[in-house]
Design a protein around this motif. Structure first.
Motif, PDB file in Angstrom:
ATOM      1  N   ILE A   1       1.144  -1.576  -0.188  1.00 49.62           N
ATOM      2  CA  ILE A   1      -0.029   0.292  -0.024  1.00 49.62           C
ATOM      3  C   ILE A   1       0.643   0.841  -0.045  1.00 49.62           C
ATOM      4  CG2 ILE A   1      -1.999   1.025   1.486  1.00 49.62           C
ATOM      5  CD1 ILE A   1      -2.177  -1.348   2.269  1.00 49.62           C
ATOM      6  N   LEU A   2       0.895   2.303  -0.633  1.00 55.19           N
ATOM      7  CA  LEU A   2       1.277   3.263  -1.007  1.00 55.19           C
ATOM      8  C   LEU A   2       0.508   4.220  -0.624  1.00 55.19           C
ATOM      9  CD1 LEU A   2       3.055   3.543  -4.439  1.00 55.19           C
ATOM     10  CD2 LEU A   2       4.135   2.718  -1.965  1.00 55.19           C
ATOM     11  N   THR A   3       1.576   5.514  -0.259  1.00 55.28           N
ATOM     12  CA  THR A   3       0.509   6.530  -0.217  1.00 55.28           C
ATOM     13  C   THR A   3       1.763   8.050  -0.450  1.00 55.28           C
ATOM     14  OG1 THR A   3      -0.501   6.585   1.620  1.00 55.28           O
ATOM     15  CG2 THR A   3       0.347   8.716   1.532  1.00 55.28           C
ATOM     16  N   ILE A   4       0.917   8.906  -1.613  1.00 53.34           N
ATOM     17  CA  ILE A   4       2.676   9.338  -2.247  1.00 53.34           C
ATOM     18  C   ILE A   4       1.932  10.880  -1.421  1.00 53.34           C
ATOM     19  CG2 ILE A   4       3.689  10.133  -4.340  1.00 53.34           C
ATOM     20  CD1 ILE A   4       3.702   7.150  -5.337  1.00 53.34           C
ATOM     21  N   ALA A   5       2.896  11.609  -0.473  1.00 57.92           N
ATOM     22  CA  ALA A   5       2.332  13.080  -0.392  1.00 57.92           C
ATOM     23  C   ALA A   5       3.397  13.913   0.381  1.00 57.92           C
ATOM     24  CB  ALA A   5       1.214  13.081   0.412  1.00 57.92           C
ATOM     25  N   ARG A   6       3.474  15.046   0.161  1.00 56.99           N
ATOM     26  CA  ARG A   6       4.175  15.690   1.036  1.00 56.99           C
ATOM     27  C   ARG A   6       3.964  15.353   2.395  1.00 56.99           C
ATOM     28  NH1 ARG A   6       1.967  21.911   0.621  1.00 56.99           N
ATOM     29  NH2 ARG A   6       3.323  22.581   2.544  1.00 56.99           N
ATOM     30  N   TYR A   7       4.266  15.754   2.923  1.00 57.44           N
ATOM     31  CA  TYR A   7       4.067  15.942   4.665  1.00 57.44           C
ATOM     32  C   TYR A   7       3.381  17.260   5.379  1.00 57.44           C
ATOM     33  CZ  TYR A   7       6.126  10.865   5.921  1.00 57.44           C
ATOM     34  OH  TYR A   7       6.455   9.655   5.697  1.00 57.44           O
ATOM     35  N   GLN A   8       2.203  17.065   4.939  1.00 53.34           N
ATOM     36  CA  GLN A   8       0.941  18.594   5.711  1.00 53.34           C
ATOM     37  C   GLN A   8       0.118  17.628   6.678  1.00 53.34           C
ATOM     38  OE1 GLN A   8      -0.266  20.628   2.744  1.00 53.34           O
ATOM     39  NE2 GLN A   8      -0.372  22.277   3.541  1.00 53.34           N
ATOM     40  N   ARG A   9      -0.127  18.746   7.403  1.00 54.92           N
ATOM     41  CA  ARG A   9      -1.614  17.553   8.624  1.00 54.92           C
ATOM     42  C   ARG A   9      -2.722  16.946   7.585  1.00 54.92           C
ATOM     43  NH1 ARG A   9      -1.428  16.087  12.932  1.00 54.92           N
ATOM     44  NH2 ARG A   9       0.198  17.888  13.548  1.00 54.92           N
ATOM     45  N   ILE A  10      -2.680  18.192   6.462  1.00 52.79           N
ATOM     46  CA  ILE A  10      -4.154  18.293   5.215  1.00 52.79           C
ATOM     47  C   ILE A  10      -4.277  16.779   4.624  1.00 52.79           C
ATOM     48  CG2 ILE A  10      -4.887  20.069   5.778  1.00 52.79           C
ATOM     49  CD1 ILE A  10      -3.755  20.876   2.479  1.00 52.79           C
ATOM     50  N   LYS A  11      -2.909  16.958   4.303  1.00 50.27           N
ATOM     51  CA  LYS A  11      -2.720  15.671   3.520  1.00 50.27           C
ATOM     52  C   LYS A  11      -2.744  13.790   4.036  1.00 50.27           C
ATOM     53  CE  LYS A  11      -1.098  17.795  -0.052  1.00 50.27           C
ATOM     54  NZ  LYS A  11      -1.984  16.971  -1.560  1.00 50.27           N
ATOM     55  N   GLY A  12      -2.863  13.669   5.866  1.00 48.24           N
ATOM     56  CA  GLY A  12      -3.963  12.778   5.882  1.00 48.24           C
ATOM     57  C   GLY A  12      -2.476  11.527   6.782  1.00 48.24           C
ATOM     58  N   GLN A  13      -1.174  11.735   6.835  1.00 46.64           N
ATOM     59  CA  GLN A  13       0.046  10.726   6.601  1.00 46.64           C
ATOM     60  C   GLN A  13      -0.493   9.623   8.255  1.00 46.64           C
ATOM     61  OE1 GLN A  13       0.913  13.426   5.775  1.00 46.64           O
ATOM     62  NE2 GLN A  13       2.534  12.765   3.759  1.00 46.64           N
ATOM     63  N   MET A  14      -1.209  10.578   9.152  1.00 46.19           N
ATOM     64  CA  MET A  14      -1.228   9.725  10.095  1.00 46.19           C
ATOM     65  C   MET A  14      -2.042   9.159   9.880  1.00 46.19           C
ATOM     66  SD  MET A  14      -0.296   9.732  13.745  1.00 46.19           S
ATOM     67  CE  MET A  14       0.755  10.920  13.573  1.00 46.19           C
ATOM     68  N   ARG A  15      -3.967   9.701   9.081  1.00 46.34           N
ATOM     69  CA  ARG A  15      -4.991   9.012   9.655  1.00 46.34           C
ATOM     70  C   ARG A  15      -4.382   7.703   8.180  1.00 46.34           C
ATOM     71  NH1 ARG A  15      -7.144  12.426   6.993  1.00 46.34           N
ATOM     72  NH2 ARG A  15      -8.648  13.390   8.393  1.00 46.34           N
ATOM     73  N   GLY A  16      -4.140   8.038   7.194  1.00 43.15           N
ATOM     74  CA  GLY A  16      -3.783   6.248   6.691  1.00 43.15           C
ATOM     75  C   GLY A  16      -2.259   5.672   7.423  1.00 43.15           C
ATOM     76  N   VAL A  17      -1.531   6.154   9.052  1.00 47.20           N
ATOM     77  CA  VAL A  17      -0.805   4.819   9.350  1.00 47.20           C
ATOM     78  C   VAL A  17      -1.596   3.944   9.846  1.00 47.20           C
ATOM     79  CG1 VAL A  17       0.593   4.910  11.260  1.00 47.20           C
ATOM     80  CG2 VAL A  17       1.022   6.312   9.168  1.00 47.20           C
ATOM     81  N   GLN A  18      -3.282   5.084  10.379  1.00 48.14           N
ATOM     82  CA  GLN A  18      -3.624   4.455  11.559  1.00 48.14           C
ATOM     83  C   GLN A  18      -5.222   3.288  10.450  1.00 48.14           C
ATOM     84  OE1 GLN A  18      -5.788   7.955  13.276  1.00 48.14           O
ATOM     85  NE2 GLN A  18      -3.961   7.549  14.990  1.00 48.14           N
ATOM     86  N   ALA A  19      -4.962   3.385   9.636  1.00 49.20           N
ATOM     87  CA  ALA A  19      -6.342   3.257   8.621  1.00 49.20           C
ATOM     88  C   ALA A  19      -5.394   1.120   8.701  1.00 49.20           C
ATOM     89  CB  ALA A  19      -6.311   3.277   7.303  1.00 49.20           C
ATOM     90  N   VAL A  20      -3.641   0.856   7.455  1.00 49.69           N
ATOM     91  CA  VAL A  20      -2.906   0.103   7.765  1.00 49.69           C
ATOM     92  C   VAL A  20      -3.025  -0.275   8.746  1.00 49.69           C
ATOM     93  CG1 VAL A  20      -0.665  -0.371   6.673  1.00 49.69           C
ATOM     94  CG2 VAL A  20      -2.205   1.287   5.694  1.00 49.69           C
ATOM     95  N   GLU A  21      -3.214   0.008  10.286  1.00 49.87           N
ATOM     96  CA  GLU A  21      -2.913  -0.976  11.880  1.00 49.87           C
ATOM     97  C   GLU A  21      -3.780  -1.874  11.663  1.00 49.87           C
ATOM     98  OE1 GLU A  21      -0.107   2.310  15.094  1.00 49.87           O
ATOM     99  OE2 GLU A  21      -2.009   2.622  14.410  1.00 49.87           O
ATOM    100  N   ASP A  22      -5.519  -0.899  11.182  1.00 49.30           N
ATOM    101  CA  ASP A  22      -6.759  -1.356  11.573  1.00 49.30           C
ATOM    102  C   ASP A  22      -6.917  -2.704  10.197  1.00 49.30           C
ATOM    103  OD1 ASP A  22      -9.227  -1.755  12.587  1.00 49.30           O
ATOM    104  OD2 ASP A  22     -10.100  -1.240  10.670  1.00 49.30           O
ATOM    105  N   LEU A  23      -6.115  -2.796   9.109  1.00 51.11           N
ATOM    106  CA  LEU A  23      -5.739  -3.610   8.693  1.00 51.11           C
ATOM    107  C   LEU A  23      -5.018  -4.479   9.218  1.00 51.11           C
ATOM    108  CD1 LEU A  23      -5.347  -2.218   5.235  1.00 51.11           C
ATOM    109  CD2 LEU A  23      -7.172  -3.309   5.097  1.00 51.11           C
ATOM    110  N   LEU A  24      -3.915  -4.669   9.735  1.00 48.94           N
ATOM    111  CA  LEU A  24      -3.087  -5.399  10.208  1.00 48.94           C
ATOM    112  C   LEU A  24      -3.296  -6.550  11.429  1.00 48.94           C
ATOM    113  CD1 LEU A  24       0.399  -3.282   9.442  1.00 48.94           C
ATOM    114  CD2 LEU A  24      -0.217  -5.342   8.473  1.00 48.94           C
TER     115      LEU A  24
END
Length: 362
Positions: A183-206
């Motif tokens: 699973i990829l996320t490609i984005a600059r680090y900025q709060r509105i880009k939601g990387q933290m949300r992405g990490v939490q979603a993948v944690e739920d998958l795992l």
């Protein structure tokens, strides 16, 4: 036709990458120049395309007159037919610097979060022949504020660069098994880009037993202290995560087409996207997209619930990714062909360049 693009930012965010794609395409049959406010990776990319690029800090407060004079000289020497600025204040500056020339000025709007005072609205309207918008949601937000002469031109990507890319060997690079889903996320680090949300979603998958790995590509590309702090926050969260060995911060990379060809899903966890160039790149590479219901990507994906989550909650994203991973991870041949056909009709860089030229000459 002589065309100038301007960019206040010189990192490679989605909007800046979109400008580079347009400049390269238009330079095939027109005389194109780019003016950037600061040196950076965008300047390097444009120069590498063989397109002349000037670096002028036209917003420098300590020497405003000399900066505008330098900008005016570039404009007079080049004598453009069209100037396209990616910032509203810059479009006003370009209008002032080109006093006496016959160029047509355009602001290419990349965001639906602008809120202008009556004075700024008048200045922007008087300085631009049209406001060109990267999506319908951007145009709608401006028109609701009373802005006139708005037109959607969108952005586009060079489809063949992504279709024909050789997949990166991410499995060997990061020591991944042959069956693990990427699973990829490609984005600059900025709060509105939601990387933290992405990490939490993948944690739920795992947590639910999915054999997957999450690779985050990107950095604090504009040198913002706030963005750097958010990147550090994400890094610290991952370090403490129970699934730290399945979440990889890969930094900035130049082989994005190859990475997209090697993955199983592109995850866009953003709170806000005015368009979402990376979604176009993924679709061009034949990679399915799973996104929050942000306006820009929802517009691209036509609000299709196969690809757009029901909410911004991490669990909504993980549920949608899970449904993708439960299958083969990519479109069937027929689905991929249908999606590619849609991209060719509207989101190729050739189509975007034609829309811009049509808007600029009508």
């Amino acid at each position: 036709m002589k065309i100038i693009f301007t960019s206040d930012l010189s990192g490679l965010g989605g909007g800046e990458t979109g400008i580079a794609y347009l400049a390269e395409e238009l330079d095939r049959n027109h005389d194109v120049r780019v003016i950037c406010r600061r040196p950076g990776s965008l300047v390097d990319l444009i120069a590498g395309m063989g397109i002349p690029v000037n670096v002028v800090d036209y917003k420098r407060r300590s020497t405003p007159f000399s900066s505008i004079h330098k900008l005016s000289k570039i404009l007079r020497d080049f004598d453009p037919d069209v100037v396209v600025s990616n910032d509203p204040v810059t479009s006003v500056i370009m209008h002032l610097a080109a006093k006496g020339l016959t160029q047509r000025n355009y602001w290419l709007c990349h965001g639906q979060w602008y809120c202008f005072s009556p004075l700024k609205k008048r200045l922007i309207q008087r300085s631009n022949d049209k406001i060109l918008c990267v999506s319908d949601c951007v145009r709608d937000s401006l028109e609701k504020q009373g802005m006139k002469n708005c037109e959607t031109v969108g952005l586009g990507v060079p489809l063949k660069n992504f279709e024909k890319a050789v997949p990166a060997d991410l499995r060997q690079e990061f020591g991944l098994g042959s069956t693990v889903k990427i699973i990829l996320t490609i984005a600059r680090y900025q709060r509105i880009k939601g990387q933290m949300r992405g990490v939490q979603a993948v944690e739920d998958l795992l947590d639910h037993g999915y054999d997957c790995v999450y690779i985050l590509i990107g950095g604090s590309v504009f040198g913002s202290a706030e963005d750097g702090a958010f990147e550090a926050e994400v890094r610290n969260y991952i370090f403490k995560s129970r699934w730290a060995d399945r979440i990889i911060m890969a930094g900035e990379r130049s082989d994005i087409p190859a990475c997209l060809k090697a993955a199983d899903v592109l995850l866009i966890p953003s709170e806000n996207e005015s368009l979402g160039v990376v979604a176009l790149e993924a679709l061009a590479a034949g990679l399915p997209v799973v996104s929050t219901p942000n306006e820009g990507v929802s517009e691209i994906m036509k609000k299709d619930s196969t690809f757009v989550a029901s909410s911004f909650q991490p669990q909504a994203l993980s549920a949608l990714i899970g449904r993708r991973l439960a299958g083969q991870g990519r479109y069937s041949d027929d689905e991929c062909s249908a999606r590619m056909s849609q991209i060719r009709q509207h989101y190729s860089v050739e189509a975007a360049a034609n829309r811009l030229l049509t808007a600029a000459t009508s």
